[in-house]
Design an enzyme around this catalytic site. Structure first.
Site, PDB file in Angstrom:
ATOM      1  N   ARG A 135     -94.357 -42.480 -25.367  1.00 31.20           N
ATOM      2  CA  ARG A 135     -94.095 -43.933 -25.379  1.00 31.20           C
ATOM      3  C   ARG A 135     -92.616 -44.285 -25.486  1.00 31.20           C
ATOM      4  NH1 ARG A 135     -98.478 -43.761 -28.828  1.00 31.20           N
ATOM      5  NH2 ARG A 135    -100.429 -44.146 -27.704  1.00 31.20           N
ATOM      6  N   LYS A 170     -83.516 -50.779 -15.658  1.00 29.53           N
ATOM      7  CA  LYS A 170     -84.695 -50.782 -14.775  1.00 29.53           C
ATOM      8  C   LYS A 170     -84.963 -49.344 -14.353  1.00 29.53           C
ATOM      9  CE  LYS A 170     -84.665 -55.265 -12.455  1.00 29.53           C
ATOM     10  NZ  LYS A 170     -84.613 -55.902 -11.126  1.00 29.53           N
ATOM     11  N   GLU A 215     -72.956 -52.370  -2.833  1.00 32.03           N
ATOM     12  CA  GLU A 215     -73.307 -52.997  -4.122  1.00 32.03           C
ATOM     13  C   GLU A 215     -72.032 -53.443  -4.853  1.00 32.03           C
ATOM     14  OE1 GLU A 215     -76.373 -53.718  -4.909  1.00 32.03           O
ATOM     15  OE2 GLU A 215     -77.716 -52.193  -4.065  1.00 32.03           O
ATOM     16  N   LYS A 217     -72.327 -56.341 -13.787  1.00 33.13           N
ATOM     17  CA  LYS A 217     -73.744 -56.062 -14.068  1.00 33.13           C
ATOM     18  C   LYS A 217     -74.012 -56.132 -15.567  1.00 33.13           C
ATOM     19  CE  LYS A 217     -77.817 -53.791 -12.993  1.00 33.13           C
ATOM     20  NZ  LYS A 217     -78.559 -52.924 -12.099  1.00 33.13           N
ATOM     21  N   GLU A 243     -84.789 -60.309 -16.202  1.00 31.46           N
ATOM     22  CA  GLU A 243     -84.783 -61.022 -14.931  1.00 31.46           C
ATOM     23  C   GLU A 243     -85.547 -62.338 -14.970  1.00 31.46           C
ATOM     24  OE1 GLU A 243     -84.518 -58.417 -11.520  1.00 31.46           O
ATOM     25  OE2 GLU A 243     -85.624 -59.882 -10.315  1.00 31.46           O
ATOM     26  N   ARG A 293     -80.264 -62.700 -13.896  1.00 33.90           N
ATOM     27  CA  ARG A 293     -80.343 -61.337 -13.350  1.00 33.90           C
ATOM     28  C   ARG A 293     -80.816 -61.355 -11.895  1.00 33.90           C
ATOM     29  NH1 ARG A 293     -82.050 -55.625 -16.251  1.00 33.90           N
ATOM     30  NH2 ARG A 293     -81.535 -54.377 -14.444  1.00 33.90           N
ATOM     31  N   ASN A 338     -79.924 -59.705  -6.976  1.00 32.70           N
ATOM     32  CA  ASN A 338     -80.708 -59.443  -5.765  1.00 32.70           C
ATOM     33  C   ASN A 338     -80.066 -60.058  -4.522  1.00 32.70           C
ATOM     34  OD1 ASN A 338     -82.739 -58.086  -7.208  1.00 32.70           O
ATOM     35  ND2 ASN A 338     -83.633 -60.043  -7.816  1.00 32.70           N
ATOM     36  N   HIS A 362     -80.733 -58.824  -0.975  1.00 27.72           N
ATOM     37  CA  HIS A 362     -81.782 -57.807  -1.062  1.00 27.72           C
ATOM     38  C   HIS A 362     -83.105 -58.207  -0.391  1.00 27.72           C
ATOM     39  CE1 HIS A 362     -79.042 -55.657  -3.585  1.00 27.72           C
ATOM     40  NE2 HIS A 362     -79.911 -54.702  -3.828  1.00 27.72           N
ATOM     41  N   HIS A 415     -83.997 -55.463   1.964  1.00 24.09           N
ATOM     42  CA  HIS A 415     -85.175 -54.619   1.731  1.00 24.09           C
ATOM     43  C   HIS A 415     -86.076 -54.599   2.970  1.00 24.09           C
ATOM     44  CE1 HIS A 415     -85.098 -54.644  -2.955  1.00 24.09           C
ATOM     45  NE2 HIS A 415     -84.550 -53.550  -2.468  1.00 24.09           N
ATOM     46  N   HIS A 431     -79.936 -47.618   1.293  1.00 23.80           N
ATOM     47  CA  HIS A 431     -80.198 -48.898   0.641  1.00 23.80           C
ATOM     48  C   HIS A 431     -79.020 -49.869   0.846  1.00 23.80           C
ATOM     49  CE1 HIS A 431     -81.583 -51.712  -2.371  1.00 23.80           C
ATOM     50  NE2 HIS A 431     -80.440 -51.590  -3.016  1.00 23.80           N
TER      51      HIS A 431
HETATM   52  N1  NAD Z   1     -82.723 -49.120 -11.395  1.00 24.57           N
HETATM   53  C1  NAD Z   1     -81.971 -49.958 -10.745  1.00 24.57           C
HETATM   54  O1  NAD Z   1     -81.520 -50.968 -11.300  1.00 24.57           O
HETATM   55  C2  NAD Z   1     -81.629 -49.688  -9.319  1.00 24.57           C
HETATM   56  C3  NAD Z   1     -80.671 -50.458  -8.671  1.00 24.57           C
HETATM   57  C4  NAD Z   1     -80.341 -50.128  -7.353  1.00 24.57           C
HETATM   58  C5  NAD Z   1     -80.963 -49.063  -6.732  1.00 24.57           C
HETATM   59  N2  NAD Z   1     -81.904 -48.334  -7.405  1.00 24.57           N
HETATM   60  C6  NAD Z   1     -82.561 -47.187  -6.770  1.00 24.57           C
HETATM   61  O2  NAD Z   1     -81.571 -46.197  -6.520  1.00 24.57           O
HETATM   62  C7  NAD Z   1     -82.014 -45.376  -5.439  1.00 24.57           C
HETATM   63  C8  NAD Z   1     -80.847 -45.117  -4.519  1.00 24.57           C
HETATM   64  O3  NAD Z   1     -79.862 -44.418  -5.246  1.00 24.57           O
HETATM   65  P1  NAD Z   1     -78.617 -43.717  -4.541  1.00 24.57           P
HETATM   66  O4  NAD Z   1     -78.088 -44.585  -3.491  1.00 24.57           O
HETATM   67  O5  NAD Z   1     -77.745 -43.251  -5.621  1.00 24.57           O
HETATM   68  O6  NAD Z   1     -79.272 -42.543  -3.717  1.00 24.57           O
HETATM   69  P2  NAD Z   1     -80.072 -41.221  -4.068  1.00 24.57           P
HETATM   70  O7  NAD Z   1     -80.246 -40.987  -5.507  1.00 24.57           O
HETATM   71  O8  NAD Z   1     -81.283 -41.276  -3.207  1.00 24.57           O
HETATM   72  O9  NAD Z   1     -79.072 -40.126  -3.509  1.00 24.57           O
HETATM   73  C9  NAD Z   1     -78.710 -40.145  -2.150  1.00 24.57           C
HETATM   74  C10 NAD Z   1     -78.371 -38.759  -1.649  1.00 24.57           C
HETATM   75  O10 NAD Z   1     -77.092 -38.365  -2.158  1.00 24.57           O
HETATM   76  C11 NAD Z   1     -77.174 -37.076  -2.727  1.00 24.57           C
HETATM   77  N3  NAD Z   1     -76.138 -37.030  -3.774  1.00 24.57           N
HETATM   78  C12 NAD Z   1     -76.144 -37.629  -4.979  1.00 24.57           C
HETATM   79  N4  NAD Z   1     -74.982 -37.424  -5.611  1.00 24.57           N
HETATM   80  C13 NAD Z   1     -74.217 -36.677  -4.787  1.00 24.57           C
HETATM   81  C14 NAD Z   1     -72.900 -36.150  -4.868  1.00 24.57           C
HETATM   82  N5  NAD Z   1     -72.106 -36.395  -5.935  1.00 24.57           N
HETATM   83  N6  NAD Z   1     -72.438 -35.418  -3.837  1.00 24.57           N
HETATM   84  C15 NAD Z   1     -73.203 -35.206  -2.743  1.00 24.57           C
HETATM   85  N7  NAD Z   1     -74.452 -35.682  -2.593  1.00 24.57           N
HETATM   86  C16 NAD Z   1     -74.953 -36.419  -3.611  1.00 24.57           C
HETATM   87  C17 NAD Z   1     -78.594 -36.962  -3.208  1.00 24.57           C
HETATM   88  O11 NAD Z   1     -79.002 -35.623  -3.310  1.00 24.57           O
HETATM   89  C18 NAD Z   1     -79.343 -37.696  -2.114  1.00 24.57           C
HETATM   90  O12 NAD Z   1     -79.584 -36.849  -1.034  1.00 24.57           O
HETATM   91  C19 NAD Z   1     -83.177 -46.087  -4.794  1.00 24.57           C
HETATM   92  O13 NAD Z   1     -84.359 -45.417  -5.136  1.00 24.57           O
HETATM   93  C20 NAD Z   1     -83.157 -47.473  -5.438  1.00 24.57           C
HETATM   94  O14 NAD Z   1     -84.450 -48.037  -5.545  1.00 24.57           O
HETATM   95  C21 NAD Z   1     -82.238 -48.631  -8.674  1.00 24.57           C
HETATM   96 ZN    ZN Z   2     -79.477 -52.776  -4.507  1.00 26.68          ZN
END
Ligand code: NAD
Ligand code: ZN
Length: 363
Positions: free
Chosen positions: A119, A140, A182, A223, A233, A237, A241, A244, A248, A261
């Site tokens: 939990r 999140k 972003e 942020k 949100e 917050r 978006n 987005h 999306h 993304h």
């Molecule tokens: N929680 C939140 O508030 C929030 C906000 C925005 C996005 N997200 C989520 O984040 C995700 C996208 O994250 P992302 O863009 O970081 O992509 P990701 O985590 O999918 O990574 C993208 C690629 O980059 C590679 N990678 C990561 N770090 C690296 C490095 N230092 N050197 C070389 N390669 C590297 C990874 O292996 C992967 O292949 C989505 O799932 C999205 O829904 C969450």
């Molecule tokens: Zn985003």
């Protein structure tokens, strides 16, 4: 090293950003009876030794590691289950700490695994992408379901964020574009932002470390400030978006992973600015500046030609933020001053048509 404090009702925590930030991990592990790492396997392959060294330096050389598939592929019910099982077998208790090592995808999975295990146990975000300046802050967490992205999750704030910018050097160009989108968003929606400056001056092919660090830190501050005011949100917050809803839809139409993304969000921000012109009389100058910026920096804007409005509208209606068939958009009547606005189908279609016209892909 820059330090930003995030204060939410759940907890307050530090975000430490800069070269070598991982070296500070020991400061946040003192009370933990056990530490366990959940890492993106690609990132572990490239940079795992740095975290291992930092852990050994903190007297945690015996920390077990769990590698998950690189990127989005880890955000599944199956990998969530595997991660729970790993934490159990690693002997984690309520007093243990999980370290998330990877981009936003790994952070979302590891965060949700920590939120659910017994939990809720502590976790530390060690983001490795530019995009994760956004995702690692704010609490999140979640995974995807076969029928929709981020459909299962929890709010669970990390106990710290250690953002070692040395790790960003190995990011491929599309991940730089993704994360920087972003960062642009944060400049656009903040009253303290300098979006127009950024749009004129920043060129990814010659961006130095200082500039990158500046926009990452500035984005985290925006942020952190918003999340501090509205963790769940309910109000401001939502402004995060920006871009987005349409973004999306493009991301979904391209098939997740087809476009990053942030690349999709960049198209979504152009759309939201056009909608802002049409519905609130916003100045076209900002939209043009964003279009020139994204063309100069190689965003695949014209890919939108492959997805007809009908298809994108269908996705937009499925958005978590849509209610009873009405679409709600974050608009920007003025730089730094977002607001929420409804748009009906015809208004959405007109903005879509104008976007295609400006991108030269109207068929
Ligand atoms: N929680 C939140 O508030 C929030 C906000 C925005 C996005 N997200 C989520 O984040 C995700 C996208 O994250 P992302 O863009 O970081 O992509 P990701 O985590 O999918 O990574 C993208 C690629 O980059 C590679 N990678 C990561 N770090 C690296 C490095 N230092 N050197 C070389 N390669 C590297 C990874 O292996 C992967 O292949 C989505 O799932 C999205 O829904 C969450
Ligand atoms: Zn985003």
């Amino acid at each position: 090293m820059e330090e930003i404090r995030v204060s939410t009702t759940e907890r307050a925590y530090d975000v430490r950003v800069g070269p070598g930030a991982l070296g500070r991990i020991g400061d946040y592990l003192e009370g933990a009876d056990r530490v366990a790492v959940i890492a993106d396997e690609r990132v572990a392959g490239i940079h795992g030794d740095r975290l291992e060294q930092a852990l050994a330096g903190a007297g945690r050389g015996d920390t077990p590691w769990f590698l998950v598939p690189a990127g989005e592929a880890c955000k599944t019910v199956e990998w969530f289950g595997n991660a729970q099982q790993f934490l159990l077998e690693a002997g984690c208790t309520r007093k243990s700490t999980v370290i998330a090592f990877g981009g936003g995808a790994c952070g979302d999975l590891a965060g949700f695994a920590s939120a659910a295990y017994m939990r809720g146990i502590d976790f530390i975000q060690c983001p490795t992408t530019i995009l994760a300046h956004d995702s690692s802050v704010g609490g999140k967490t979640g995974i995807n379901l076969p029928g929709g992205k981020n459909m299962t999750g929890a709010f669970h704030q990390p106990s710290a964020v250690l953002y070692d910018t040395d790790l960003l050097e190995t990011l491929p160009p599309e991940e730089i574009r993704s994360g920087m989108a972003e960062a642009v968003k944060h400049q656009l929606i903040s009253p303290d932002g300098h979006a127009r400056d950024m749009l004129v001056t920043v060129d990814y092919s010659e961006m130095d470390e200082q500039t990158l660090l500046h926009y990452i830190v500035s984005g985290i501050r925006v942020k952190a400030e918003i999340v501090g005011r509205d963790e769940r949100e309910g109000s401001v917050r939502k402004f995060l978006n920006f871009g987005h809803t349409y973004g999306h839809a493009v991301e979904a139409a391209a098939g997740y992973g087809g476009m990053t993304h942030g690349e999709s969000v960049m198209i979504g921000m152009l759309y939201a600015l056009i909608l802002s012109e049409q519905l609130t009389g916003a100045d076209r100058g900002l939209t043009d500046a964003l279009q020139r910026f994204s063309e100069r920096n190689g965003y695949p804007l014209r890919s939108v030609a492959g997805y007809p409005f009908e298809q994108l509208y269908g996705y937009m209606q499925k958005d978590k933020k849509a209610s009873y068939g009405e679409l709600h958009f974050v608009l920007l009547p003025e730089d730094g001053h977002p607001l929420m606005n409804k748009a009906d189908r015809e208004q959405c279609r007109k903005a879509d048509e104008e976007l295609r016209k400006r991108l030269g892909v109207l068929t």
